[in-house]
Scaffold this motif. Structure first.
Motif, PDB file in Angstrom:
ATOM      1  N   SER A 192      51.344  43.860   6.875  1.00  0.00           N
ATOM      2  CA  SER A 192      50.275  43.470   6.340  1.00  0.00           C
ATOM      3  C   SER A 192      50.841  42.391   5.168  1.00  0.00           C
ATOM      4  O   SER A 192      51.581  42.555   4.373  1.00  0.00           O
ATOM      5  CB  SER A 192      49.644  44.729   5.593  1.00  0.00           C
ATOM      6  OG  SER A 192      48.773  44.249   4.828  1.00  0.00           O
ATOM      7  N   THR A 193      49.915  41.378   5.094  1.00  0.00           N
ATOM      8  CA  THR A 193      50.194  40.374   4.240  1.00  0.00           C
ATOM      9  C   THR A 193      49.372  40.501   2.951  1.00  0.00           C
ATOM     10  O   THR A 193      49.645  40.030   1.913  1.00  0.00           O
ATOM     11  CB  THR A 193      50.096  38.912   4.760  1.00  0.00           C
ATOM     12  OG1 THR A 193      48.668  39.097   5.230  1.00  0.00           O
ATOM     13  CG2 THR A 193      51.129  38.676   5.671  1.00  0.00           C
ATOM     14  N   ARG A 194      48.508  41.595   3.141  1.00  0.00           N
ATOM     15  CA  ARG A 194      47.698  41.983   1.954  1.00  0.00           C
ATOM     16  C   ARG A 194      48.913  42.706   0.915  1.00  0.00           C
ATOM     17  O   ARG A 194      49.825  43.196   1.395  1.00  0.00           O
ATOM     18  CB  ARG A 194      46.440  42.770   2.131  1.00  0.00           C
ATOM     19  CG  ARG A 194      45.549  42.135   2.943  1.00  0.00           C
ATOM     20  CD  ARG A 194      44.329  43.195   3.382  1.00  0.00           C
ATOM     21  NE  ARG A 194      43.643  42.496   4.552  1.00  0.00           N
ATOM     22  CZ  ARG A 194      42.934  43.040   5.394  1.00  0.00           C
ATOM     23  NH1 ARG A 194      42.805  44.304   5.071  1.00  0.00           N
ATOM     24  NH2 ARG A 194      42.285  42.550   6.331  1.00  0.00           N
ATOM     25  N   ASN A 207      51.837  48.841  10.679  1.00  0.00           N
ATOM     26  CA  ASN A 207      50.946  47.798  10.164  1.00  0.00           C
ATOM     27  C   ASN A 207      50.993  47.528   8.531  1.00  0.00           C
ATOM     28  O   ASN A 207      50.767  46.238   8.221  1.00  0.00           O
ATOM     29  CB  ASN A 207      49.539  48.409  10.352  1.00  0.00           C
ATOM     30  CG  ASN A 207      49.283  47.747  11.859  1.00  0.00           C
ATOM     31  OD1 ASN A 207      49.438  46.855  12.270  1.00  0.00           O
ATOM     32  ND2 ASN A 207      48.265  48.811  12.600  1.00  0.00           N
ATOM     33  N   ILE A 257      56.842  33.238  10.496  1.00  0.00           N
ATOM     34  CA  ILE A 257      56.041  34.253  10.868  1.00  0.00           C
ATOM     35  C   ILE A 257      56.469  35.420  10.391  1.00  0.00           C
ATOM     36  O   ILE A 257      55.787  36.294   9.893  1.00  0.00           O
ATOM     37  CB  ILE A 257      56.015  34.184  12.142  1.00  0.00           C
ATOM     38  CG1 ILE A 257      54.980  32.833  12.674  1.00  0.00           C
ATOM     39  CG2 ILE A 257      55.292  35.532  12.943  1.00  0.00           C
ATOM     40  CD1 ILE A 257      54.953  32.904  14.211  1.00  0.00           C
ATOM     41  N   SER A 271      51.935  37.361  17.383  1.00  0.00           N
ATOM     42  CA  SER A 271      51.886  35.923  16.894  1.00  0.00           C
ATOM     43  C   SER A 271      52.298  34.829  17.815  1.00  0.00           C
ATOM     44  O   SER A 271      52.007  33.582  17.466  1.00  0.00           O
ATOM     45  CB  SER A 271      52.727  35.948  15.374  1.00  0.00           C
ATOM     46  OG  SER A 271      52.298  36.728  14.471  1.00  0.00           O
TER      47      SER A 271
END
Lengths: 912, 164
Positions: free
Chosen positions: B160-162, B156, B50, B110
């Motif tokens: 961010s996984t973007r 954020n 995670i 999460s």
């Protein structure tokens, strides 16, 4: 000053070490040792030397040549000093022998003074070891110098080790002796002395004390000593009498050791070394074999005899020397042969073993012995018929033997074998069979000779009938015959007659199931081998037929025929038919020969296997499918109509899944390619077959396909079949691997899926709306099956019309429907159509509901969809979704949690 | 709580050339994980996976910078506690609080509510270790920090996984 410090220091040695750096040059050390070294007290001197030696043991690698020279001179001189000084001197010398910079000549002078001034055997154990180690070190590095000493070196060594008793030191001494011999030191006139001083330990008698820390075993000593004694032919004249003497010993281990030593030593010797002792050795060996009760001794004797004979066979004769081999073999024959003809048979077996041992040594020996013994054996056999005698030829003929040896006896041998086979003694029969096997492995004339014995098969058959217990042994016969077949095939000679007899013999032998399992592979081998002609194939088939007729009717053989032989035959036929290599009339003959094999074996089916046989045979349809369905449409299939109706019949009536599925696929594959209008469709039962047929027509845009698909749609309302019909749509839309694809030359139009969908989606929606509530899931399932397989572009354009239906499908209780709907929704969500945005609320709530589905796949798929939704303008739902996603974060499955974590992260993220 | 300005400037990096550590491979999928009936407990590796989030200074994951290591992640599924120790790349890293906060936020988002989450600096790896730990342990300050919209934006961005 140094010595003062040294003498006052509590621990002089430690002190010395600590100051050593300051006195790097060892000469200085000696200088400063002078006081103690020149003391009048021998013990003080000894201590001084001891200290020096210990220093040298640590630092011998750093010395220069000059220093070594001085030290050696000093030590050599000290050897003449008082005896208490000798041990430390030896230790120092040992350290010096390890120096790489040993000056030339110093090794010789060191050894001269050693041998001259020291009596080794009066030293203590450790000092003796020290001397041996010195020798070993010097022999490793100064071989040439030591050889310059000549025989004096050997003499010095002999004197040093004479009387040694400790096993540890003996191992060292034996090692030195072995090196002396193997490196070719000049033994001079001391050969006998060296032999005496080592051989006095033979045979080794040593029992290690309990808790022996050195781990020396008797075997170590035996091996080392044996290596010394057998190392050179020069010892032959001393060793061989010793061995003969020790063979008389009562001690078993002494005998064994002697025999093993003999076996090893003769490998080094030549005939002239052996000549005068041959008789003595033979007498001892014969006596042992005839009398002993120990198997180990007997086998050691036989090994020694073989080694002896092979030594004699190997030797090169000069013109004037006599042929030792024939002399020796004469001895052997004289003593053994007459036992073969003695009526009491007591010594027959040992004699045979002795003869066999000599035979196996060389081809020459076996020629001589066979020539002499065979007539006797044949004669005796005719009188006594004892199987020991029969064993003899078997042992005597090692496989690579030239057949000329017993060419003259083959008649009698064969008759012996055959008469033995007809005896009732089972062990005799087994032996005879193995003789026959080894005969069968011989090449050339023997074969044709055996072939002439046309009653071979008959005899084998009789022997087996008379005695069921030796079936398994006789099973090796077919393999021998097969070998024969192979050799002949490679020779390409026209031995057809022989081969025919072999085949029929093979068939005749195969009565018992276990034999059948051995023999049928041979026949199949013959059938499939490349260079068999028509006649042989036919013959092999006949043999198989005969086996099928005569074999004991058991389940085992039935299985063998139905699982191995018949499929193989069919495979071969099919292969031949497709390749078309054979001439038509030949092929016909082969085919007609195969028919009785199959029919015979089938007619003899056991009731229990009959039940299974229908499907076993019917599932062959899949082979037919592979064959006919992949043909290009230009190839005309004969009797197509008949085939089609057979297939249809089978697909509708058969109960075996693979059979009816294959039949339906085959049928579908055929009608897909057949000409339009040439087929008449009848009403179908609902089976997967109707889907195949519908697909066959659908993919080629056949007008009749509409009729069929309409029928399928109407079945969705059927209570029993609705669900199955819905599943069938997946089949209709997907590519199939085996039939109805382009690789099989099927008539597949492009975009048939889209066409089907656009023609039928309205019907589907209509049907859904009209259907009663309990039938709706069937429609949803059919819909998801269809949409799932559509290309994405089509999905996106068609979705608005179907959206309400898909949303409906999400709330359908069927897990499969949910899953396939979700999987077709997910890609659409990546680039959502406007219609979807309007339905967002319904979609979100349904998806969230599915995250607590009992099926893991559904939970994962719905979370993925929710994840995809985060890209939308979703602010109104954010709180609801984040709250709802807290629950799957604690799902029991990790894979679900991973999806939930990612989805929730995205929802937090995207909303800012 | 933290000098947010340090982030946005980006004029000078504090540790421009950090040692990069190899990523551990993808978690192996086991048969029991695919079995619908088996319960998979939450384990260290899962938490660690995670946390493969971005460092504010580098386009690298915290794992690659060795900021978070699997051995420093402790989870007790039955007792509903998670403890994470993180190691700033340099002892004076001014981003330590931000990294800690990001880790904490990521875990809060999460993990199920039942978990008590403890994030602190690996003992002895940061100059103002105690102060940072205290800030991270203070629920009110964490909550307040997340009210700060500019700070939240940075957090954020970290999470961010973007692609950054």
């Amino acid at each position: 000053v140094f010595m003062y410090l040294l003498s006052t220091h509590k621990d002089p040695e430690l002190f010395l070490w600590s100051r050593l750096n300051e006195f790097l040059c060892t000469l200085h050390i000696i200088l400063h040792f002078r006081l103690s070294l020149t003391s009048s007290q021998p013990h003080t001197r000894a201590r001084g030397v001891q200290l020096l030696s210990e220093v040298l043991q640590e630092c011998y690698g750093d010395l220069t040549e000059r220093e070594v020279e001085v030290l050696i001179a000093f030590y050599e001189n000290r050897l003449k000093d008082h005896y208490v000084i000798t041990p430390p001197v030896l230790r120092g010398l040992k350290a010096l022998t390890k120096c790489t910079v040993l000056p030339p000549g110093s090794a010789v002078s060191m050894l001269r003074s050693l041998f001259q001034d020291v009596h080794v055997q009066s030293l203590m154990l450790a000092e003796r070891a020290c001397v041996y180690n010195m020798l070993i070190n010097l022999m490793e590095t100064r071989e040439a110098e030591l050889k310059g000493l000549g025989a004096d070196f050997v003499f010095g060594f002999v004197q040093s080790m004479d009387g040694e008793r400790d096993p540890r030191n003996l191992l060292l001494a034996f090692q030195i002796a072995k090196t002396i011999i193997s490196r070719g030191y000049d033994l001079g006139k001391f050969t006998e002395e060296l032999f005496e001083v080592t051989s006095c330990y033979f045979p080794i008698d040593f029992t290690p004390p309990p808790n022996d820390p050195h781990g020396i075993t008797k075997e170590d000593l035996i091996q080392m000593l044996r290596a010394v004694l057998t190392g050179t032919p020069k010892f032959a004249e001393f060793l061989l009498p010793l061995i003969i003497e020790k063979l008389d010993s009562d001690v078993q281990s002494a005998k064994l050791d002697s025999l093993q030593t003999l076996t090893v030593c003769v490998s080094q010797y030549e005939h002239k070394d052996l000549a005068e002792f041959l008789e003595g050795l033979w007498v001892s060996i014969r006596r042992e074999v005839f009398q002993t009760s120990s198997e180990r001794i007997e086998s050691a004797c036989l090994a020694a005899l073989t080694a002896l004979t092979s030594c004699l066979s190997r030797s090169v004769l000069s013109s004037e020397s006599e042929d030792c081999l024939s002399t020796f073999l004469d001895l052997v024959l004289k003593d053994c042969k007459h036992h073969l003809s003695e009526p009491d048979l007591k010594l027959v077996w040992p004699s045979a073993k002795l003869l066999q041992a000599s035979c196996s040594a060389s081809i020459r020996a076996s020629h001589v012995i066979t020539a002499s013994v065979m007539p006797n054996i044949v004669e005796q056999y005719n009188i006594w018929s004892h199987y020991n005698l029969l064993c003899f030829p078997l042992c005597v003929f090692p496989p690579p033997l030239e057949d000329s040896v017993f060419l003259a006896y083959r008649e009698s041998l064969c008759s012996m074998v055959f008469s033995a086979l007809s005896e009732s003694n089972s062990s005799l029969q087994i032996t005879a069979t193995s003789v026959l096997t080894s005969l069968g492995q011989q090449t050339g004339d023997i074969q044709s000779h055996m072939g002439k014995k046309s009653d071979l098969g008959h005899i084998c058959l009789q022997s087996e009938r008379s005695l069921s217990s030796c079936f398994s042994q006789t099973a090796c016969l077919p393999s021998a015959l097969m070998d024969q077949d192979n050799t002949e095939a490679s020779e390409k000679l026209s031995h057809h007659a022989v081969r025919q007899r072999c085949l029929s013999a093979l068939a005749a032998v195969s009565v018992h199931p276990s034999v059948v399992q051995e023999s049928t592979p041979v026949l199949l081998e013959v059938l499939s081998s490349a260079h068999t002609g028509k006649t042989e194939v036919v013959l092999a088939c006949r043999s198989l037929q005969r086996i099928a007729e005569q074999v004991q009717d058991t389940e085992e053989t039935g299985r063998c025929f139905h699982e191995v032989i018949i499929p193989r035959l069919l495979g071969l036929t099919l292969q031949a038919a497709l390749q078309g290599v054979q001439l038509p009339q030949e092929y016909e003959a082969v085919l007609s020969a195969m028919v009785p094999v199959i029919s015979t074996s089938c007619s003899r089916l056991q009731p229990q296997s009959q039940q299974g046989s229908t499907w076993r045979q019917s599932q062959m349809v899949c082979l037919l499918m592979g064959c006919v369905c992949s043909l290009p449409p230009s190839v005309r299939i004969p009797q197509l109509d008949e085939l089609l109706s057979e297939l249809e019949e089978m697909s509708c009536t058969c109960t075996h899944t693979l059979s009816y599925t294959s039949a339906a696929k085959c049928f579908a594959g055929l009608i897909n390619k057949s000409l339009q209008g040439a087929l008449v469709l009848q009403v179908f039962n609902l089976r997967p077959c109707s889907h195949f047929v519908a697909k066959a027509l659908l993919v080629r845009y056949h007008p009749l396909s509409t009729t069929l698909t309409d029928k399928l749609f109407s079945l969705l309302d059927n209570t029993d079949l609705g669900s199955m019909a819905a599943d069938g749509f997946s089949l209709l839309m997907s590519d199939s691997a085996d039939v109805l694809n382009r690789a099989c030359h099927a008539d597949v139009r492009i975009m048939y899926r889209q066409r089907f969908f656009s023609e039928n989606s309205a019907k589907l929606v209509q049907g859904f709306n009209a259907a009663p509530q309990e039938k709706k899931p069937n429609y949803l399932k059919a819909l998801s099956n269809i949409v799932n397989k559509l290309p994405k572009q089509v999905q996106v354009t068609e979705l608005p019309a179907l959206l309400s239906l898909l949303l409906e499908a999400l709330s359908c209780p069927d897990g499969g429907v949910q899953l396939s709907t979700l999987s077709c929704l997910e890609p659409v969500l990546a680039d959502p159509p406007a219609a979807l945005i309007q339905q967002l609320e319904a979609l979100v709530s349904r998806l969230l509901a599915l995250t607590s589905s009992p099926a893991m796949d559904v939970r994962i798929a719905s979370l993925r969809c929710i994840h995809a939704l985060s890209r939308f303008p979703v602010l109104p739902f954010r709180a609801q979704v984040l709250r709802a996603l807290a629950r799957p974060l604690d799902d029991k499955k990790r894979l679900v949690r991973n999806e939930a974590v990612q989805a929730r992260g995205e929802w937090y993220d995207g909303s800012c | 709580l933290v000098g947010g300005g340090a982030m946005s400037g980006g004029t000078r990096l504090e540790n421009a050339n950090p040692v990069i550590f190899q990523r551990s491979g993808e978690r192996q999928l086991t048969a029991s994980e695919e079995d619908d009936d088996v319960h998979d407990p939450i384990d260290d590796r899962e938490i660690f996976d995670i946390l493969s989030i971005n460092d504010p200074e580098h386009p690298l994951s915290l794992e690659e910078l060795n900021v978070v290591e699997q051995v420093r992640v402790k989870v007790d599924d039955a007792g509903s506690t998670v403890g994470v120790e993180f190691t700033p790349t340099i002892p004076h890293c001014s981003m330590a609080t931000l990294i800690g906060l990001s880790i904490k936020v990521k875990l809060l988002r999460s993990l199920p509510d039942r978990f008590k989450i403890d994030v602190h600096i690996t003992p002895g790896t940061h100059a103002s270790e105690d102060a940072v730990n205290k800030q991270l342990a203070d629920k009110e300050r964490v909550a307040a920090a997340l009210e700060n919209s500019s700070l939240l934006e940075v957090v954020n961005q970290c999470l961010s996984t973007r692609s950054v």
